[in-house]
Design a protein around this motif. Sequence first.
Motif, PDB file in Angstrom:
ATOM      1  N   ALA A  23       0.870  -1.156   0.098  1.00  0.00           N
ATOM      2  CA  ALA A  23       0.121  -0.060   0.432  1.00  0.00           C
ATOM      3  C   ALA A  23       0.801   1.392   0.044  1.00  0.00           C
ATOM      4  N   ILE A  24       1.810   1.502  -0.972  1.00  0.00           N
ATOM      5  CA  ILE A  24       2.367   2.839  -1.033  1.00  0.00           C
ATOM      6  C   ILE A  24       1.559   3.793  -1.722  1.00  0.00           C
ATOM      7  N   PRO A  25       1.767   5.091  -1.149  1.00  0.00           N
ATOM      8  CA  PRO A  25       0.739   5.935  -0.872  1.00  0.00           C
ATOM      9  C   PRO A  25       1.166   6.694  -2.542  1.00  0.00           C
ATOM     10  N   ILE A  26      -0.058   7.425  -3.444  1.00  0.00           N
ATOM     11  CA  ILE A  26       0.248   8.158  -4.778  1.00  0.00           C
ATOM     12  C   ILE A  26       1.765   8.878  -4.504  1.00  0.00           C
ATOM     13  N   SER A  27       1.581   9.718  -3.823  1.00  0.00           N
ATOM     14  CA  SER A  27       2.428  10.769  -3.543  1.00  0.00           C
ATOM     15  C   SER A  27       3.613  10.318  -2.692  1.00  0.00           C
ATOM     16  N   ALA A  28       4.417   9.207  -2.649  1.00  0.00           N
ATOM     17  CA  ALA A  28       5.366   8.876  -2.469  1.00  0.00           C
ATOM     18  C   ALA A  28       6.391   8.642  -4.154  1.00  0.00           C
ATOM     19  N   TRP A  29       5.454   8.894  -5.316  1.00  0.00           N
ATOM     20  CA  TRP A  29       5.940   8.259  -6.583  1.00  0.00           C
ATOM     21  C   TRP A  29       6.390   9.603  -6.740  1.00  0.00           C
ATOM     22  N   ASP A  30       6.033  10.616  -6.734  1.00  0.00           N
ATOM     23  CA  ASP A  30       6.179  11.781  -6.704  1.00  0.00           C
ATOM     24  C   ASP A  30       6.665  12.371  -8.296  1.00  0.00           C
ATOM     25  N   GLY A  31       5.393  11.447  -8.786  1.00  0.00           N
ATOM     26  CA  GLY A  31       4.987  11.757  -9.977  1.00  0.00           C
ATOM     27  C   GLY A  31       5.642  10.903 -10.917  1.00  0.00           C
ATOM     28  N   LYS A  32       6.403   9.804 -10.024  1.00  0.00           N
ATOM     29  CA  LYS A  32       7.553   9.041 -11.295  1.00  0.00           C
ATOM     30  C   LYS A  32       6.810   7.707 -11.719  1.00  0.00           C
ATOM     31  N   GLU A  33       5.646   7.356 -11.524  1.00  0.00           N
ATOM     32  CA  GLU A  33       4.675   6.269 -10.877  1.00  0.00           C
ATOM     33  C   GLU A  33       5.536   4.836 -12.313  1.00  0.00           C
ATOM     34  N   GLY A  34       5.925   3.828 -11.910  1.00  0.00           N
ATOM     35  CA  GLY A  34       6.660   3.220 -12.805  1.00  0.00           C
ATOM     36  C   GLY A  34       7.865   3.412 -12.179  1.00  0.00           C
ATOM     37  N   CYS A  35       8.558   4.424 -12.129  1.00  0.00           N
ATOM     38  CA  CYS A  35      10.266   4.510 -11.597  1.00  0.00           C
ATOM     39  C   CYS A  35      10.316   3.618 -10.237  1.00  0.00           C
ATOM     40  N   ASN A  36      10.244   2.521  -9.565  1.00  0.00           N
ATOM     41  CA  ASN A  36      10.506   1.783  -8.481  1.00  0.00           C
ATOM     42  C   ASN A  36      11.607   2.488  -7.670  1.00  0.00           C
ATOM     43  N   GLU A  37      12.848   2.491  -8.696  1.00  0.00           N
ATOM     44  CA  GLU A  37      13.781   2.857  -7.968  1.00  0.00           C
ATOM     45  C   GLU A  37      14.123   4.365  -7.387  1.00  0.00           C
ATOM     46  N   VAL A  38      12.497   5.139  -7.678  1.00  0.00           N
ATOM     47  CA  VAL A  38      12.785   6.524  -7.125  1.00  0.00           C
ATOM     48  C   VAL A  38      12.039   6.366  -5.384  1.00  0.00           C
ATOM     49  N   LEU A  39      11.238   5.582  -5.260  1.00  0.00           N
ATOM     50  CA  LEU A  39      11.451   4.717  -4.461  1.00  0.00           C
ATOM     51  C   LEU A  39      12.337   4.185  -2.926  1.00  0.00           C
ATOM     52  N   ASN A  40      13.336   4.617  -2.851  1.00  0.00           N
ATOM     53  CA  ASN A  40      14.704   4.756  -2.838  1.00  0.00           C
ATOM     54  C   ASN A  40      14.760   6.249  -1.505  1.00  0.00           C
TER      55      ASN A  40
END
Length: 307
Positions: A23-40
């Motif tokens: 359950a990762i919030p949309i805001s965590a993607w910082d507009g970069k949905e699909g880029c798993n690496e940005v979650l680091n």
Amino acid sequence: MQPHDYEVLILDGACGTNLQEMAIPISAWDGKEGCNEVLNLTAPEAIIALHTGFVEAGAMVIETNTFGANRIVLEEYGLQERVEAINRAGVENARTAIGGKADTYIAGSIGPGTKLPSLGHISVDELAGAYKEQIRALAEAGVDLLIIETCQDLLQIKTAMTSCYATLEAMHLEIPVMVSVTIERTGTMLVGTDIAAAAVTFEPYPLFSFGLNCATGPADMESHIRYLSRNWPGRISCVPNQGLPEVVNGRTCYSLDPLGYAQEMKRFVMEYGVSVVGGCCGTTPAHTRQLVQTLAGVKPAVREVLV
């Protein structure tokens, strides 16, 4: 002990498919949905939780969430200037999850990227530059292994390997390098190369291991693993999906349960001498836990290599 001291080395399981279930919030993607690496950077707690599940399941090796963390891929998300930060954070998140466990190692994950040199998508020099940048960041952050995985193009693999060895030599470091290719159900890699050609190509390199991951489950990997058992002189890795993917009610599902997966891996270890095992798409900490239990006390078969 170091990774090469173990008779069977157990890698963790899937990254992407497990992140999809969190359950990762949309805001965590910082507009970069699909880029798993940005979650680091934006959701380190989620990545640490992912790794912790596999650590608690008994995985000996945790792969960093850096599969697409090179300049070429990150440029698609406007993150090309964050290569070092993303890779360093990926290593630190894995290290946090491992805690003080001295017998659990960190493997820096290096994916194939989205542009293949053999198909003219990118020049070898540009690709090599991107790899060297990522490799340096992973090495400086302190990974124990480097794994070039999910590879579909011999030229891409050679570029990544030579970039690894050149970068490590320049840094005066010795870090084991693993290579894992992806063989489709057609029996070849995406660009048409079979396992025999790949093995001959990479045999001269001082690889820690060579093997397969992704695309299929264990059943469709068996003939290729059998070939490597007879013809590859070093360690063999096998990191399959949780069976073949199926779309059910609009969702991608994998049918191989933890026990079935672990039993197949045990058979590969005992019959073909596979000594590096783990899970790719669909595999969860439950698969890793069952794998650890099933392989307890199991030793790889002694192989008679023909080459």
